[in-house]
Design a protein around this motif. Sequence first.
Motif, short mmCIF file in Angstrom:
data_model
loop_
_atom_site.label_atom_id
_atom_site.label_comp_id
_atom_site.label_asym_id
_atom_site.label_seq_id
_atom_site.Cartn_x
_atom_site.Cartn_y
_atom_site.Cartn_z
N ASP A 1 -25.31 -23.27 -71.53
CA ASP A 1 -25.33 -22.08 -72.38
C ASP A 1 -25.97 -20.87 -71.73
OD1 ASP A 1 -27.99 -22.70 -72.39
OD2 ASP A 1 -28.19 -22.89 -74.56
N GLY A 2 -26.54 -21.02 -70.56
CA GLY A 2 -27.15 -19.89 -69.86
C GLY A 2 -28.46 -19.42 -70.47
N GLY A 3 -29.09 -20.25 -71.30
CA GLY A 3 -30.38 -19.90 -71.89
C GLY A 3 -30.29 -19.01 -73.11
N ILE A 4 -29.09 -18.80 -73.66
CA ILE A 4 -28.96 -17.88 -74.79
C ILE A 4 -29.47 -18.50 -76.09
CG2 ILE A 4 -26.99 -16.68 -73.78
CD1 ILE A 4 -25.18 -18.35 -75.58
N ARG A 5 -29.62 -19.81 -76.15
CA ARG A 5 -30.06 -20.47 -77.38
C ARG A 5 -31.58 -20.51 -77.51
NH1 ARG A 5 -25.50 -24.57 -78.81
NH2 ARG A 5 -26.91 -25.09 -80.49
N TRP A 6 -32.29 -20.29 -76.42
CA TRP A 6 -33.75 -20.36 -76.40
C TRP A 6 -34.24 -21.73 -76.89
CZ3 TRP A 6 -37.36 -16.18 -75.45
CH2 TRP A 6 -36.73 -15.02 -74.99
N GLY A 7 -33.50 -22.77 -76.55
CA GLY A 7 -33.91 -24.12 -76.92
C GLY A 7 -33.59 -24.53 -78.34
N HIS A 8 -32.94 -23.68 -79.12
CA HIS A 8 -32.61 -24.01 -80.51
C HIS A 8 -31.23 -24.67 -80.54
CE1 HIS A 8 -35.91 -21.81 -82.57
NE2 HIS A 8 -35.90 -21.13 -81.45
N MET A 9 -31.23 -25.97 -80.74
CA MET A 9 -29.97 -26.72 -80.73
C MET A 9 -29.39 -26.95 -82.12
SD MET A 9 -29.34 -27.09 -77.61
CE MET A 9 -27.92 -28.13 -77.86
N THR A 10 -30.16 -26.69 -83.16
CA THR A 10 -29.71 -26.93 -84.52
C THR A 10 -29.87 -25.65 -85.35
OG1 THR A 10 -31.87 -27.65 -85.33
CG2 THR A 10 -30.45 -29.33 -84.34
N SER A 11 -29.39 -25.69 -86.58
CA SER A 11 -29.61 -24.60 -87.54
C SER A 11 -30.67 -25.01 -88.56
CB SER A 11 -28.29 -24.26 -88.25
OG SER A 11 -27.76 -25.40 -88.90
N ASN A 12 -31.69 -25.74 -88.09
CA ASN A 12 -32.72 -26.26 -88.99
C ASN A 12 -33.57 -25.15 -89.60
OD1 ASN A 12 -31.87 -28.82 -88.57
ND2 ASN A 12 -33.60 -29.47 -87.33
N LEU A 13 -33.67 -24.00 -88.93
CA LEU A 13 -34.47 -22.91 -89.51
C LEU A 13 -33.85 -22.45 -90.83
CD1 LEU A 13 -35.20 -20.72 -86.34
CD2 LEU A 13 -36.63 -22.50 -87.35
N ALA A 14 -32.53 -22.30 -90.84
CA ALA A 14 -31.84 -21.92 -92.08
C ALA A 14 -31.91 -23.04 -93.11
CB ALA A 14 -30.39 -21.54 -91.78
N GLU A 15 -31.79 -24.29 -92.65
CA GLU A 15 -31.89 -25.41 -93.58
C GLU A 15 -33.28 -25.47 -94.21
OE1 GLU A 15 -29.58 -27.38 -94.53
OE2 GLU A 15 -27.97 -27.16 -93.05
N ALA A 16 -34.31 -25.15 -93.43
CA ALA A 16 -35.67 -25.14 -93.98
C ALA A 16 -35.84 -24.06 -95.04
CB ALA A 16 -36.69 -24.94 -92.85
N MET A 17 -35.22 -22.89 -94.82
CA MET A 17 -35.29 -21.83 -95.81
C MET A 17 -34.53 -22.21 -97.08
SD MET A 17 -37.31 -19.55 -94.88
CE MET A 17 -36.96 -18.51 -96.30
N ASN A 18 -33.48 -23.01 -96.95
CA ASN A 18 -32.78 -23.49 -98.13
C ASN A 18 -33.70 -24.29 -99.03
OD1 ASN A 18 -30.42 -22.28 -97.29
ND2 ASN A 18 -29.55 -24.15 -96.43
#
Length: 529
Positions: A317-334
């Motif tokens: 990915d060329g480092g564009i994800r900054w180590g974030h492989m999931t959408s858990n941040l949005a799931e946590a806000m849910n």
Amino acid sequence: MMISKKKYKIMKKKKRARCLCFYNRIYILKINSHTCVSVGMSQDHRRLDTAMVCDNIVPLLKNNLGVTVKFIIDHIRAKFNYTISYRKAWSAKNKAIEHIYGSWVQSYRDLPWWLMAMEKWVSGTVIRFETSPTAIHGEVHFERLFLAFKPCIEGFAHCKPIVQVDGTFLTGKYKGTLLLAVAQDGNAHIFPVAYAIVEGETKDAWNLFLKHLRENVTPQENICLISDRHASIKSAFENPSNGWNHSSSHVYCIRHIAQNFMRAIKNRKLRKYAVNMGYAPSEPTFMYWRHKIAKKSPTALAWVDDLPKPKWTQAYDGGIRWGHMTSNLAEAMNSVFKDIRGLPITALVQATYYRMAKLFERISEAVHKSNSHVVNQFDRQNYTFIVEETEDPHEGRPMDIFKVELKEKMCDCGKFQALHLPCSHVIAACSHANLSYEPFIDDVYKAATVFAVYDRPFPAVRNQGLWPDYLGDVVCPRLDMKRTKRGRPKNSRIRTEMDEFEKRENRCGLCRVSGHKCHECPNAAGPSN
């Protein structure tokens, strides 16, 4: 009157039975204790109706919106010594919410007034409100609402250049979906940036959300959008009028990739290999897990090879994800918004505002591990090093070798490029060359940048008596969005293939020991003598 002989005998038997009942009648004078009450008998009381339960739980809901129906049942049992039904407790909770926040229909009518007050007192707030005409003059139907606060917009500029988006359904009287866009600051804190209330996760809804998100909140270049593989999100991202496909990237959540893999392949072990491929920080590690899948199933290999590598792997990915492989941040806000998803619409919008205002009030392992590395300088001019990683620093036995290029900000382990943080090999190389590793830490992780995220004041909305009069159209809910299905709406996420299910161990129903069934139990009592 003549009667038959058979009928005469029947009448004589009935008369004799009545006489026996009269002489053998039993009179109950006193009952010391009930011994005939069934455990399954309902303990509800008809006088304990939903209105009475509502009056008793209103103070509870004012202090805590997350009060569950089970807690309400226990509260009524402790107070009145009666166990009410689940349905009655659920109806009473909805009545209490309506008593505190007003009716759902009136809430739709109050929404334009609240939005007008926010535009006046909370300057810089981005509000995009969509309605549709009705058959009645002066009335409109609510369609969609996009909302982003100015402190969140300015704070995102100091966060990691990633945005995670997801949707969660509303549980109130009217159906709908709450869309969220979430980022993360350098101190690993979740940072919500935008919201939208729409009819569902449709193509038009995601077009509205992503378009206004790009124009008003995330106009920076090289933004990485992380989501599931929903067709509507993909279509909205690729829409040229939304402005995302020019200088940004769209990648997939690895948990949703694993879910799709299980639906297609149905093999838990291979799913674990596919997840490891996604998390692999370097190409050799990625190829290692790919070879393990190739040995087990050519069909599974063809499935993972069909996915574009930059979309779901960390190694490519060329480092564009900054180590974030999931959408858990949005799931946590849910889960954070779970207790307010059943509120009327105006109360829901107000709750997001006040919770964001409260959020803005909150204002080493790698170093230890680097001591076990042996550094061999390779090129002094280009600051290129060969780092030997050892299991035990006293034995000096090499475990693996990594090349570190400080000028290019590159390490063979891949963590330096993916996380934008110095890994243990970079720290060991800097220590060997008497250099400070702090310049290789991205600005997003520095304390000054983290403080700058929350360095914007969150304006307060004035008292309702000071609001200007609203003279616009009356907003009404759409009739087709009203919940007509009986029973309570679901307020928890449906478990799918992405969830780990623990297989329960079968045990005997008599001795509770595994390995046999109750009809084969060796500890069962024998036949009676």
